[in-house]
Design an enzyme around this catalytic site. Structure first.
Site, PDB file in Angstrom:
ATOM      1  N   ARG A  36      51.423  65.687 -11.086  1.00  0.00           N
ATOM      2  CA  ARG A  36      51.219  67.144 -11.171  1.00  0.00           C
ATOM      3  C   ARG A  36      50.290  67.483 -12.333  1.00  0.00           C
ATOM      4  NH1 ARG A  36      57.165  69.454 -13.069  1.00  0.00           N
ATOM      5  NH2 ARG A  36      57.673  67.770 -14.502  1.00  0.00           N
ATOM      6  N   GLU A  38      47.121  66.571 -14.434  1.00  0.00           N
ATOM      7  CA  GLU A  38      45.887  65.797 -14.258  1.00  0.00           C
ATOM      8  C   GLU A  38      45.661  64.815 -15.415  1.00  0.00           C
ATOM      9  OE1 GLU A  38      42.942  67.629 -12.207  1.00  0.00           O
ATOM     10  OE2 GLU A  38      41.738  65.803 -12.380  1.00  0.00           O
ATOM     11  N   TYR A 191      71.829  67.573  -9.089  1.00  0.00           N
ATOM     12  CA  TYR A 191      70.943  66.417  -8.879  1.00  0.00           C
ATOM     13  C   TYR A 191      71.493  65.594  -7.712  1.00  0.00           C
ATOM     14  CZ  TYR A 191      68.638  61.928  -9.575  1.00  0.00           C
ATOM     15  OH  TYR A 191      67.922  60.759  -9.371  1.00  0.00           O
ATOM     16  N   SER A 194      70.882  67.300  -4.450  1.00  0.00           N
ATOM     17  CA  SER A 194      69.490  67.198  -3.981  1.00  0.00           C
ATOM     18  C   SER A 194      69.216  65.824  -3.374  1.00  0.00           C
ATOM     19  CB  SER A 194      68.517  67.470  -5.137  1.00  0.00           C
ATOM     20  OG  SER A 194      68.484  66.388  -6.062  1.00  0.00           O
TER      21      SER A 194
HETATM   22  N1  LIG Z   1      65.721  56.305 -13.392  1.00  0.00           N
HETATM   23  C1  LIG Z   1      66.811  56.088 -12.659  1.00  0.00           C
HETATM   24  O1  LIG Z   1      67.772  55.427 -13.103  1.00  0.00           O
HETATM   25  C2  LIG Z   1      66.892  56.616 -11.258  1.00  0.00           C
HETATM   26  C3  LIG Z   1      68.076  56.363 -10.535  1.00  0.00           C
HETATM   27  C4  LIG Z   1      68.166  56.817  -9.225  1.00  0.00           C
HETATM   28  C5  LIG Z   1      67.110  57.496  -8.662  1.00  0.00           C
HETATM   29  N2  LIG Z   1      65.974  57.744  -9.380  1.00  0.00           N
HETATM   30  C6  LIG Z   1      64.879  58.463  -8.719  1.00  0.00           C
HETATM   31  O2  LIG Z   1      63.681  57.699  -8.856  1.00  0.00           O
HETATM   32  C7  LIG Z   1      62.551  58.582  -8.919  1.00  0.00           C
HETATM   33  C8  LIG Z   1      61.739  58.310 -10.175  1.00  0.00           C
HETATM   34  O3  LIG Z   1      62.578  58.535 -11.293  1.00  0.00           O
HETATM   35  P1  LIG Z   1      62.170  58.140 -12.792  1.00  0.00           P
HETATM   36  O4  LIG Z   1      63.389  57.666 -13.439  1.00  0.00           O
HETATM   37  O5  LIG Z   1      60.933  57.325 -12.773  1.00  0.00           O
HETATM   38  O6  LIG Z   1      61.847  59.617 -13.368  1.00  0.00           O
HETATM   39  P2  LIG Z   1      60.809  60.093 -14.485  1.00  0.00           P
HETATM   40  O7  LIG Z   1      60.475  58.995 -15.412  1.00  0.00           O
HETATM   41  O8  LIG Z   1      61.378  61.358 -15.017  1.00  0.00           O
HETATM   42  O9  LIG Z   1      59.504  60.412 -13.616  1.00  0.00           O
HETATM   43  C9  LIG Z   1      59.533  61.441 -12.660  1.00  0.00           C
HETATM   44  C10 LIG Z   1      58.129  61.652 -12.139  1.00  0.00           C
HETATM   45  O10 LIG Z   1      58.169  62.767 -11.224  1.00  0.00           O
HETATM   46  C11 LIG Z   1      57.144  63.661 -11.619  1.00  0.00           C
HETATM   47  N3  LIG Z   1      57.385  65.038 -11.183  1.00  0.00           N
HETATM   48  C12 LIG Z   1      58.364  65.897 -11.554  1.00  0.00           C
HETATM   49  N4  LIG Z   1      58.173  67.083 -10.978  1.00  0.00           N
HETATM   50  C13 LIG Z   1      57.052  66.981 -10.211  1.00  0.00           C
HETATM   51  C14 LIG Z   1      56.343  67.868  -9.377  1.00  0.00           C
HETATM   52  N5  LIG Z   1      56.714  69.143  -9.223  1.00  0.00           N
HETATM   53  N6  LIG Z   1      55.242  67.409  -8.719  1.00  0.00           N
HETATM   54  C15 LIG Z   1      54.837  66.134  -8.881  1.00  0.00           C
HETATM   55  N7  LIG Z   1      55.442  65.262  -9.697  1.00  0.00           N
HETATM   56  C16 LIG Z   1      56.547  65.682 -10.345  1.00  0.00           C
HETATM   57  C17 LIG Z   1      57.072  63.541 -13.123  1.00  0.00           C
HETATM   58  O11 LIG Z   1      55.873  64.117 -13.621  1.00  0.00           O
HETATM   59  P3  LIG Z   1      55.746  64.646 -15.161  1.00  0.00           P
HETATM   60  O12 LIG Z   1      55.478  63.432 -15.996  1.00  0.00           O
HETATM   61  O13 LIG Z   1      54.612  65.606 -15.086  1.00  0.00           O
HETATM   62  O14 LIG Z   1      57.057  65.287 -15.503  1.00  0.00           O
HETATM   63  C18 LIG Z   1      57.128  62.029 -13.237  1.00  0.00           C
HETATM   64  O15 LIG Z   1      55.879  61.460 -12.923  1.00  0.00           O
HETATM   65  C19 LIG Z   1      63.127  59.984  -8.865  1.00  0.00           C
HETATM   66  O16 LIG Z   1      63.125  60.421  -7.520  1.00  0.00           O
HETATM   67  C20 LIG Z   1      64.567  59.800  -9.336  1.00  0.00           C
HETATM   68  O17 LIG Z   1      65.408  60.812  -8.896  1.00  0.00           O
HETATM   69  C21 LIG Z   1      65.857  57.320 -10.679  1.00  0.00           C
END
Ligand SMILES: NC(=O)c1ccc[n+]([C@@H]2O[C@H](COP(=O)([O-])OP(=O)(O)OC[C@H]3O[C@@H](n4cnc5c(N)ncnc54)[C@H](OP(=O)(O)O)[C@@H]3O)[C@@H](O)[C@H]2O)c1
Length: 282
Positions: A36, A38, A191, A194
């Site tokens: 999101r 750039e 969360y 969702s």
């Molecule tokens: N980490 C875990 O233990 C875990 C466990 C289960 C599931 N998950 C799932 O795995 C996925 C990745 O998680 P993560 O831990 O890597 O999270 P993260 O480090 O917080 O990264 C989330 C990413 O999503 C982006 N994002 C948020 N809102 C957005 C929007 N409106 N449009 C486009 N991009 C957006 C963020 O961009 P910005 O940098 O701009 O905020 C970031 O690049 C998620 O779906 C999460 O729910 C994670």
């Protein structure tokens, strides 16, 4: 021959970044890191280029109609189709967030559910035969997280439509404004709500692909593991690369796979979304 094309949402950091990296290393085609923001997206692309990888960048905010439409038009004009879509972008409020529950509910569901729906609506028409879609769910996205039996049955129903599900999620947002969401069968965790919706949607999407004229399109939802990222405040044991393992496995499913519409654990094991207990370890 047209190049094959892969797209990852929220690719600038965390698991999304690791998925982009894995795709760049193994995918026979062009990989789009989208973000999101750039500047953050370009910086992530530069980091991968230093490793000798060649991702391309495009801005994509999953909550913004015009951003999603612009990206769809771009992919359509430049490539004419899409082979891999990883719906990774999501948010999670911290446990100690001071934001009101009503706000957390509307924001979380706006990004994690309706954002994913928006991207799918735009990009699904571009999917080619044998395309693979991976929806990032969570251990919190298993049906057992739902408390109310009636809500559980509605979400598990084989006749649930995307419109029904979206209405269920709007009803949750509305109920959260008056703190009455528990009466609808929801727990106090938006969360989780969702992500349950993402997994329920995955089943609906696969049913539609099964009827589609295009051949062998597979969509699955995945729990990537408890991964050390900003989302978990880096208080988790798996690396982002390990978190990318199951999403990459699903992105590379072989032609005519029978792994379709499933809920998949981080060790690549299929978990029955309705009947199985949650396996460990997270
Ligand atoms: N980490 C875990 O233990 C875990 C466990 C289960 C599931 N998950 C799932 O795995 C996925 C990745 O998680 P993560 O831990 O890597 O999270 P993260 O480090 O917080 O990264 C989330 C990413 O999503 C982006 N994002 C948020 N809102 C957005 C929007 N409106 N449009 C486009 N991009 C957006 C963020 O961009 P910005 O940098 O701009 O905020 C970031 O690049 C998620 O779906 C999460 O729910 C994670």
């Amino acid at each position: 021959m047209m190049s094959r094309v892969a797209v990852v949402t929220g690719g600038n950091k965390g698991i999304g970044f690791a998925i982009v990296k894995g795709l760049c290393e193994q995918f026979d085609g062009i990989v789009y890191l989208t973000a999101r923001n750039e500047a953050k997206g370009q910086a992530a692309v530069e980091e991968l280029k230093k490793l000798g990888l060649q991702p391309r960048f495009h801005q994509l905010d999953v909550t913004d109609d015009s951003s999603v439409d612009t990206f769809k038009q771009y992919i359509s004009d430049i490539h004419g189709g899409l082979d891999v879509l990883v719906n990774n972008a999501a948010i999670a409020f911290k446990h100690n967030s001071l934001d009101p529950f009503s706000y957390q509910a509307s924001e979380t569901i706006k990004v994690n559910y309706f954002g994913l729906v928006r991207v799918c609506k735009a990009l699904f028409p571009l999917l080619r035969d044998h395309a693979r879609v991976v929806n990032l769910s969570s251990s919190a996205g298993h049906l057992s997280r739902i408390q109310g039996d009636e809500l559980k049955a509605r979400l598990a129903s084989l006749t649930l439509t995307e419109d029904d599900l979206s209405q269920i999620m709007r009803d949750l947002i509305n109920a959260a404004q008056t703190n009455t969401h528990r009466e609808l069968g929801w727990a106090n965790n938006v969360y989780s709500a969702s992500k349950v919706a993402v997994s329920a949607l995955t089943r609906i999407q696969q049913r539609a692909f099964d009827e589609d004229a295009r051949k062998d399109i597979a969509v699955n939802s995945v729990h990537p593991g408890l991964v050390e990222t900003d989302m978990t405040s880096h208080r988790a044991h798996l690396t982002p690369e390990r978190g990318a393992r199951a999403p990459l496995y699903l992105a590379f499913l072989t032609k005519n796979t029978n792994i379709k519409g499933k809920y998949v654990w981080h060790n690549n094991i299929i978990v029955d979304w309705i009947n199985d207990p949650l396996p460990g370890p997270y």
